[in-house]
Design a protein around this motif. Sequence first.
Motif, PDB file in Angstrom:
ATOM      1  N   GLU A   2      -0.860  -5.961 -13.110  1.00 30.83           N
ATOM      2  CA  GLU A   2      -1.470  -7.823 -13.913  1.00 30.83           C
ATOM      3  C   GLU A   2      -0.562  -8.736 -15.015  1.00 30.83           C
ATOM      4  N   ALA A   3       0.298  -8.163 -15.347  1.00 33.17           N
ATOM      5  CA  ALA A   3       1.290  -8.788 -16.507  1.00 33.17           C
ATOM      6  C   ALA A   3       1.770  -9.619 -15.454  1.00 33.17           C
ATOM      7  N   HIS A   4       2.256 -10.020 -14.004  1.00 34.35           N
ATOM      8  CA  HIS A   4       3.209 -11.040 -13.099  1.00 34.35           C
ATOM      9  C   HIS A   4       1.531 -11.237 -12.187  1.00 34.35           C
ATOM     10  N   GLY A   5       0.369 -11.560 -12.959  1.00 35.01           N
ATOM     11  CA  GLY A   5      -0.856 -11.581 -11.815  1.00 35.01           C
ATOM     12  C   GLY A   5      -1.650 -11.499 -10.847  1.00 35.01           C
ATOM     13  N   GLY A   6      -1.399 -10.249 -10.174  1.00 34.61           N
ATOM     14  CA  GLY A   6      -1.529  -9.350  -9.096  1.00 34.61           C
ATOM     15  C   GLY A   6      -2.598  -8.750 -10.014  1.00 34.61           C
ATOM     16  N   ARG A   7      -3.284  -7.600  -8.627  1.00 38.05           N
ATOM     17  CA  ARG A   7      -4.158  -6.785  -8.757  1.00 38.05           C
ATOM     18  C   ARG A   7      -3.859  -5.310  -8.418  1.00 38.05           C
ATOM     19  N   ILE A   8      -4.381  -4.106  -9.049  1.00 39.32           N
ATOM     20  CA  ILE A   8      -4.084  -3.325  -7.761  1.00 39.32           C
ATOM     21  C   ILE A   8      -5.558  -2.541  -8.442  1.00 39.32           C
ATOM     22  N   GLY A   9      -5.557  -1.044  -7.521  1.00 38.47           N
ATOM     23  CA  GLY A   9      -6.957  -0.662  -7.119  1.00 38.47           C
ATOM     24  C   GLY A   9      -6.274   0.606  -6.942  1.00 38.47           C
ATOM     25  N   GLY A  10      -6.937   1.511  -6.478  1.00 33.44           N
ATOM     26  CA  GLY A  10      -6.950   2.783  -5.825  1.00 33.44           C
ATOM     27  C   GLY A  10      -8.312   3.535  -4.804  1.00 33.44           C
ATOM     28  N   GLN A  11      -7.790   3.914  -3.872  1.00 30.73           N
ATOM     29  CA  GLN A  11      -9.535   4.559  -2.952  1.00 30.73           C
ATOM     30  C   GLN A  11      -9.345   5.593  -2.512  1.00 30.73           C
ATOM     31  N   GLU A  25       0.652  -0.876  -0.060  1.00 27.04           N
ATOM     32  CA  GLU A  25       0.535  -0.704  -0.117  1.00 27.04           C
ATOM     33  C   GLU A  25       0.993   1.371  -0.584  1.00 27.04           C
ATOM     34  N   VAL A  26       0.784   1.910  -0.643  1.00 26.53           N
ATOM     35  CA  VAL A  26       1.146   2.960  -0.871  1.00 26.53           C
ATOM     36  C   VAL A  26       0.185   4.546  -1.039  1.00 26.53           C
ATOM     37  N   ALA A  27      -0.223   5.529   0.757  1.00 28.19           N
ATOM     38  CA  ALA A  27      -1.143   6.321   0.501  1.00 28.19           C
ATOM     39  C   ALA A  27      -0.283   7.659   0.859  1.00 28.19           C
ATOM     40  N   ASP A  28      -1.054   8.934   1.197  1.00 29.23           N
ATOM     41  CA  ASP A  28      -0.997   9.815   0.798  1.00 29.23           C
ATOM     42  C   ASP A  28      -2.171  11.022   1.630  1.00 29.23           C
ATOM     43  N   ARG A  29      -1.612  12.439   2.387  1.00 28.39           N
ATOM     44  CA  ARG A  29      -3.038  12.668   2.268  1.00 28.39           C
ATOM     45  C   ARG A  29      -2.837  13.812   1.228  1.00 28.39           C
ATOM     46  N   GLY A  30      -3.431  13.881   0.357  1.00 28.72           N
ATOM     47  CA  GLY A  30      -3.740  14.752  -0.787  1.00 28.72           C
ATOM     48  C   GLY A  30      -5.132  15.098  -0.997  1.00 28.72           C
ATOM     49  N   PRO A  31      -5.372  15.405  -2.062  1.00 32.17           N
ATOM     50  CA  PRO A  31      -6.908  15.760  -2.232  1.00 32.17           C
ATOM     51  C   PRO A  31      -7.777  14.257  -2.590  1.00 32.17           C
ATOM     52  N   GLY A  32      -7.723  13.258  -2.494  1.00 31.57           N
ATOM     53  CA  GLY A  32      -7.892  12.269  -3.037  1.00 31.57           C
ATOM     54  C   GLY A  32      -8.169  11.741  -4.203  1.00 31.57           C
ATOM     55  N   LEU A  33      -9.295  10.808  -4.430  1.00 27.03           N
ATOM     56  CA  LEU A  33      -9.919  10.412  -5.344  1.00 27.03           C
ATOM     57  C   LEU A  33     -11.459  10.781  -5.529  1.00 27.03           C
ATOM     58  N   PRO A  34     -11.267  11.269  -6.799  1.00 31.30           N
ATOM     59  CA  PRO A  34     -12.997  12.041  -6.749  1.00 31.30           C
ATOM     60  C   PRO A  34     -13.798  11.043  -6.512  1.00 31.30           C
ATOM     61  N   ALA A  35     -15.513  11.345  -6.073  1.00 34.15           N
ATOM     62  CA  ALA A  35     -15.985   8.965  -6.322  1.00 34.15           C
ATOM     63  C   ALA A  35     -15.920   8.660  -7.750  1.00 34.15           C
ATOM     64  N   GLY A  36     -16.369   7.575  -7.516  1.00 33.02           N
ATOM     65  CA  GLY A  36     -16.179   7.076  -9.095  1.00 33.02           C
ATOM     66  C   GLY A  36     -15.075   6.917 -10.739  1.00 33.02           C
ATOM     67  N   GLN A  37     -13.829   7.411  -9.676  1.00 28.68           N
ATOM     68  CA  GLN A  37     -12.519   8.046 -10.527  1.00 28.68           C
ATOM     69  C   GLN A  37     -11.946   6.736 -10.486  1.00 28.68           C
ATOM     70  N   GLU A  38     -12.446   6.261  -9.428  1.00 22.59           N
ATOM     71  CA  GLU A  38     -11.358   5.305  -8.711  1.00 22.59           C
ATOM     72  C   GLU A  38     -10.575   3.904 -10.134  1.00 22.59           C
ATOM     73  N   GLN A  39     -11.042   3.964 -11.080  1.00 26.21           N
ATOM     74  CA  GLN A  39     -10.318   2.770 -11.944  1.00 26.21           C
ATOM     75  C   GLN A  39     -10.152   3.730 -13.236  1.00 26.21           C
ATOM     76  N   LYS A  40     -11.204   4.652 -13.344  1.00 26.97           N
ATOM     77  CA  LYS A  40     -10.444   5.362 -14.331  1.00 26.97           C
ATOM     78  C   LYS A  40      -9.118   5.898 -14.262  1.00 26.97           C
ATOM     79  N   ILE A  41      -9.179   6.276 -13.080  1.00 29.53           N
ATOM     80  CA  ILE A  41      -7.547   7.095 -13.257  1.00 29.53           C
ATOM     81  C   ILE A  41      -6.303   6.174 -13.430  1.00 29.53           C
ATOM     82  N   PHE A  42      -6.170   4.648 -14.231  1.00 31.16           N
ATOM     83  CA  PHE A  42      -6.054   4.120 -14.604  1.00 31.16           C
ATOM     84  C   PHE A  42      -5.874   3.825 -15.956  1.00 31.16           C
ATOM     85  N   ASP A  43      -6.614   4.647 -16.530  1.00 29.79           N
ATOM     86  CA  ASP A  43      -6.442   4.448 -18.008  1.00 29.79           C
ATOM     87  C   ASP A  43      -5.866   5.794 -18.897  1.00 29.79           C
TER      88      ASP A  43
END
Length: 893
Positions: A857-866, A816-834
């Motif tokens: 994903e090439a290593h068989g793992g998963r990634i996401g943001g929240q 996990e990599v976490a920060d204290r910035g403005p965060g992620l807009p609601a509903g954009q959790e998957q679009k930010i990877f486009d």
Amino acid sequence: MPDRRPDPDELLVRVREQEARRTRGKLKVFFGAAAGVGKTYAMLEAARAQRAAGVDVVAGVVETHHRAETEALLAGVEMLPRRRVEYRGSTLEEFDLDAALARRPALLLVDELAHTNAPESRHPKRYQDVLELLDAGINVYTTLNVQHLESLNDLVAKITGVVVRETVPDSVLDEADDVELVDLPAEDLRRRLKEGKVYVPEQAAEAAEHFFREGNLIALRELALRHTAERVDAKMQRYRREHAIDTVWPVTEHVMVCIGPSPAGARLVRAGHRLAAQLAAPWVVAYVETAAQRSLGAEDRARVAQTLRLAESLGAETVTLTGTRMSDEILAYARSRNVSKLVIGKPTRGFWPRLFLGSIVDTLVRGSGEIDIYVISGDGTPTPTPRTRTRPRAGRPLPYAAAIATVLSSTLLAWLMFPRFELSNIVMVYLLGVVVVAMRFGRAASVLASLLSVAAFDFFFVPPYFTFAVSDSQYLVTFLVMFVVALVISGLTVRTRDQAEAARTQERRTAALFSLSRELAAAREIAPLLEAAVRHLIEVFGGRIVILLPDATGRLEQRAGQLAPFNMDARDLAVAQWAFEHRAAAGSGTDNVPGAQMRFEPLSSSRGVVGVVGMRPAEPHAFDAPEQEHLLETFVSQVAVAVDRALLADEAQAAQVRMEAERVRNALLSAVSHDLRTPLTAITGAASAALEDEARIDAVTRRELLESIRDEAERLNRLVNNLLDVTRLESGSLRLRREWIPVEELVGVALARLAAPLRERKVTTRLPEDLPPVHVDGLLVEQVFINLIENATKHTPAGQPIDVEARREGDEVVVEVADRGPGLPAGQEQKIFDKFYGVGAGGGAGLGLTICRAIVEAHGGRIGGQPRPGGGALFRFSLPAGEPPRPPESPGG
């Protein structure tokens, strides 16, 4: 008598329509021939009447064109504020659909139904806004000019010379609950134009010389009147159906011509055409196919098909009816179409045949009621008598021989029964034989079996035996009744057999159409769709089938037909090209190039001809029968719609790809130019300062300038590497070089490479000592850590911490990599990877997170943001973990 009970399926459809209409808003269209006839004025007057009756009326959008009398009608009516749209440096005022849905009045006024909305509106056309309002249960009043109807677009262009770009589908007007025609003579409209009540004086003078010429206005007025009359007629027909009214209402003339296999059919068609032209009425040509008609010879069937084609060439609608009694089917269809005049041929039978066998003309005259009957004399050629079909067809004497054999068998069985059974039971044996003959061999053979049965009964079983003499006259009544009963039973049996055969034929046609439509609907690509169409056409019509579609230059090329391949010569291709360009059937069995070996049917859709179906039937006269001709037309229309749908889907997909490519290109140019310009500007500035002020710069400042150049060069290098990584990942050329690496080593390398950007940041790492190594490509996973940590630095204010944590969960290591910035807009959790998707104020090319997802994903793992609790963003990804294999022990161990 025909069955006039209501159709259950039709009743069910009617109930569903009424249920849908109950929850949907009502649409009233004020329809006119041109601008200025007073549609908006009439709409506002009707709205004021509704408002006076207590209805909640709101004006959504009303174009008064600064006419004082129109603006006066708006006084006191609530008006929704317009929605302002910025477009190409100007401000457009549009109808606010969301405000109308939120206000939800009982009646909403929406002027100019054909209006095109500003770009980026929810719907491109205003009529689509109206449809959404109706679905929401809001009643709508609107206005429309006749030139905006889609079906009349080409005709209006020919009349006025002006191509109208804003059109409305006819279905919108057809589904309207009420259409009020606002009519104004051409002279009055031109006077209003001169008075400035339609356009401003400058525009009015130009319009009077072009679109508003008197001839144009007269033609447009006629179109509007005709279209309104057609709608009223359709509404009347619907009312008659809904109230089960089977009598004809002759409010308008409607001509129907009945034809048969007689050579006089062409004369009847021409007479019907002249009558319809004199009355300016629509007309239909009908052919009734009974069991007897299905047994016609090839010449008679070809004559019927030719007569129907003649009717179509003269502009008639053609229909083939099926039933047991011609007169019942003709009258039932005539009443369902509100036919006022029926044209039939003069009977050719003599008085006595008409007296005993009846005449269809007499039956129609007796049952016509309110329908006028026109009897047209023929050319004296007698009507051919339908020939009874036999089984098998090749051996004509066989049915009669079978009838004789059946009577002999019945006689033998009756002879064995004679000593112990009454004569009435003997009669039953003969009647059973007649039924068998009728079922298997048709009417003529059954009549012969009836005669022979009576004769055999008399000869063998009525005293005196073995003679046709009759000792008791009462047996004459027995013979007569036996013969009549045998004829009636044979007739009923033949009719039942023919009806069953007709039902089987209809069922086969329906099943074939259903199978075709189901498979065509399931096909998503053009190639399997065409092959499915060819396969079904071959199953139904036989022979060899080919489908040709145009290439980029408009020349036809074969696209399907491998199931029964054959070579088309240059003449066949020329005929196919003619059918494609002229939108008409051509080749064998048609009126166009009838000498060709193949028959070509154009695939006509709403957009025009999309291709051609070519057929080489196994039998030369395969399509002479009208029912085969109509079945072919139905199949071809189904294929045309499916091909058009597939081509539209391909075009839409290609357009989507082009739009996406354009969007990506623009985003790439915008992002890359920004990310390239920023470090290059810094490098240029630092280098210029170091060179221009070399004498005045001390060693510390020079070192800072050089470090700035190095940092910006590394930033530039990372951008180029990101672009290269994306290209390699998407092309599939990247190969993983896995090895067992501790997570703390990957984190340490990433933090070391980001030492400069992290100078003013506090990075907290929490890595358990028992954390297992991960089996990954070290260089690629290091890039994941670098991109995530660098992304946190871009979106976190200076002085805010960045947290890096890892833990084991089953067979995975979760980071996990976490920060204290403005965060992620609601509903954009998957679009930010486009790709090229930027979030927050940091900007950038938007490739870092895309690369992270591809590597993980090439290593068989998963990634996401929240969103992170307490504020900020949290990115989590997983990698496969485990224990590295132990090295082999040395021999001396």
